[in-house]
Motif scaffolding. Structure first.
Motif, short mmCIF file in Angstrom:
data_model
loop_
_atom_site.label_atom_id
_atom_site.label_comp_id
_atom_site.label_asym_id
_atom_site.label_seq_id
_atom_site.Cartn_x
_atom_site.Cartn_y
_atom_site.Cartn_z
N TRP A 1 0.83 -1.21 0.00
CA TRP A 1 0.00 0.00 0.00
C TRP A 1 0.86 1.25 0.00
N LEU A 2 1.89 1.28 0.83
CA LEU A 2 2.74 2.45 0.96
C LEU A 2 3.60 2.70 -0.28
N ILE A 3 4.17 1.64 -0.81
CA ILE A 3 5.12 1.77 -1.93
C ILE A 3 4.39 1.83 -3.26
N SER A 4 3.26 1.19 -3.37
CA SER A 4 2.42 1.22 -4.57
C SER A 4 3.22 0.92 -5.84
N PRO A 5 3.74 -0.31 -5.94
CA PRO A 5 4.61 -0.63 -7.08
C PRO A 5 3.85 -0.70 -8.40
N ARG A 6 4.54 -0.37 -9.45
CA ARG A 6 4.02 -0.50 -10.81
C ARG A 6 5.04 -1.31 -11.60
N ALA A 7 4.59 -2.34 -12.27
CA ALA A 7 5.50 -3.22 -13.01
C ALA A 7 5.08 -3.31 -14.46
N ILE A 8 6.07 -3.50 -15.31
CA ILE A 8 5.81 -3.71 -16.74
C ILE A 8 6.75 -4.79 -17.25
N VAL A 9 6.33 -5.46 -18.29
CA VAL A 9 7.15 -6.44 -18.98
C VAL A 9 7.04 -6.12 -20.46
N SER B 1 5.60 5.85 -5.02
CA SER B 1 5.22 6.26 -3.67
C SER B 1 5.61 7.71 -3.44
N PHE B 2 5.69 8.06 -2.18
CA PHE B 2 6.02 9.43 -1.80
C PHE B 2 7.40 9.86 -2.30
N TRP B 3 8.26 8.89 -2.60
CA TRP B 3 9.61 9.23 -2.97
C TRP B 3 10.12 8.20 -3.97
N GLU B 4 10.40 8.62 -5.18
CA GLU B 4 10.93 7.72 -6.19
C GLU B 4 12.41 7.52 -5.92
N HIS B 5 12.76 6.36 -5.45
CA HIS B 5 14.17 6.07 -5.22
C HIS B 5 14.40 4.58 -5.44
N PHE C 1 11.41 -3.19 -1.50
CA PHE C 1 10.10 -3.76 -1.78
C PHE C 1 10.23 -5.12 -2.47
N VAL C 2 11.07 -5.20 -3.49
CA VAL C 2 11.25 -6.46 -4.22
C VAL C 2 11.84 -7.52 -3.30
N SER C 3 12.77 -7.13 -2.45
CA SER C 3 13.49 -8.09 -1.61
C SER C 3 12.64 -8.65 -0.48
N MET D 1 11.28 9.14 -13.51
CA MET D 1 12.64 9.64 -13.72
C MET D 1 13.67 8.81 -12.96
N ASP D 2 13.29 8.25 -11.81
CA ASP D 2 14.24 7.54 -10.97
C ASP D 2 13.47 6.49 -10.17
N GLY D 3 14.19 5.67 -9.45
CA GLY D 3 13.55 4.77 -8.50
C GLY D 3 13.08 3.46 -9.06
N TRP D 4 13.61 3.03 -10.17
CA TRP D 4 13.11 1.79 -10.74
C TRP D 4 14.20 0.76 -10.86
N LEU D 5 13.75 -0.45 -11.10
CA LEU D 5 14.64 -1.54 -11.50
C LEU D 5 14.29 -1.87 -12.93
N LEU D 6 15.30 -2.01 -13.74
CA LEU D 6 15.10 -2.36 -15.14
C LEU D 6 16.05 -3.51 -15.43
N MET D 7 15.50 -4.66 -15.74
CA MET D 7 16.34 -5.84 -15.96
C MET D 7 16.04 -6.41 -17.34
#
Length: 193
Positions: free
Chosen positions: A46-54, A65-69, A76-78, A160-166
């Motif tokens: 709820w707090l982090i509110s992740p968004r994922a794409i493939v 969330s409140f802060w993109e980092h 969150f993933v871990s 702009m920031d705060g994502w994982l891209l694999m």
């Protein structure tokens, strides 16, 4: 989903505390750990509110969330690896309950409890450090441009920031870091299952 998860797990905690038999012992504690950690996961989601794409061979997730980092996304993933550890401890307990009930006494040993805690905690850190290692590698500029456009189209977000891209394979180029991450993460899940 988060609200329903918190409500149902809170109900389960109440039922465990109020109606479970005293002879359940360590298994009662394990059920409590499952439910308590699931409540934590619901709040984190709820707090982090992740968004994922493939897209193609690329997977991306961002903490909206409140802060993109990036570190928020990594945490969150871990945290989703911890239930694998708890699940394995559960199956060890069930296995010993069937095969050798005398072994269940080891669950009362404080050092064994520490080992079990460190087991679940190490799964978290392994996943976190592997994801961080992949995220600190060379940037996939093409993937970033594509991901930003997909996030804009799908979620109406400007990331702009705060994502994982694999991406382990882009335009015929093998990405070693992402491939190692995928292999390690899949190994953690397969061994757990």
């Amino acid at each position: 989903n988060s609200a329903v998860g918190v409500i149902l797990n809170s109900l389960l905690l109440h039922l465990i505390k109020r109606f479970s038999r005293k002879d359940l012992g360590a298994y009662k504690t394990l059920l409590t750990a499952f439910s308590g950690f699931d409540i934590f996961l619901c709040f984190a989601h709820w707090l982090i509110s992740p968004r994922a794409i493939v897209f193609d061979t690329t997977f991306s997730i961002v903490a909206h969330s409140f802060w993109e980092h990036e570190q928020i996304t990594l945490v969150f993933v871990s945290i989703f690896t911890v239930p694998f550890g708890i699940m394995n401890i559960n199956f060890l307990s069930r296995f010993w309950a069937i095969r050798n009930p005398k072994m269940l006494l080891i669950f009362t040993n404080k050092y064994f409890k520490l080992v079990l805690f460190l087991y679940a905690f190490s799964a978290y850190w392994a996943w976190h450090l592997l994801s961080w290692w992949d995220a600190t590698g060379e940037s996939d500029e093409v993937g970033i441009v594509i991901a930003r456009e997909i996030y804009r189209e799908k979620y109406n977000l400007t990331i702009m920031d705060g994502w994982l891209l694999m991406d382990h394979w882009r335009d015929g180029q093998f990405n070693f870091r992402a491939a190692v991450l995928f292999a390690a993460v899949d190994s953690i899940m397969i061994v757990s299952f």
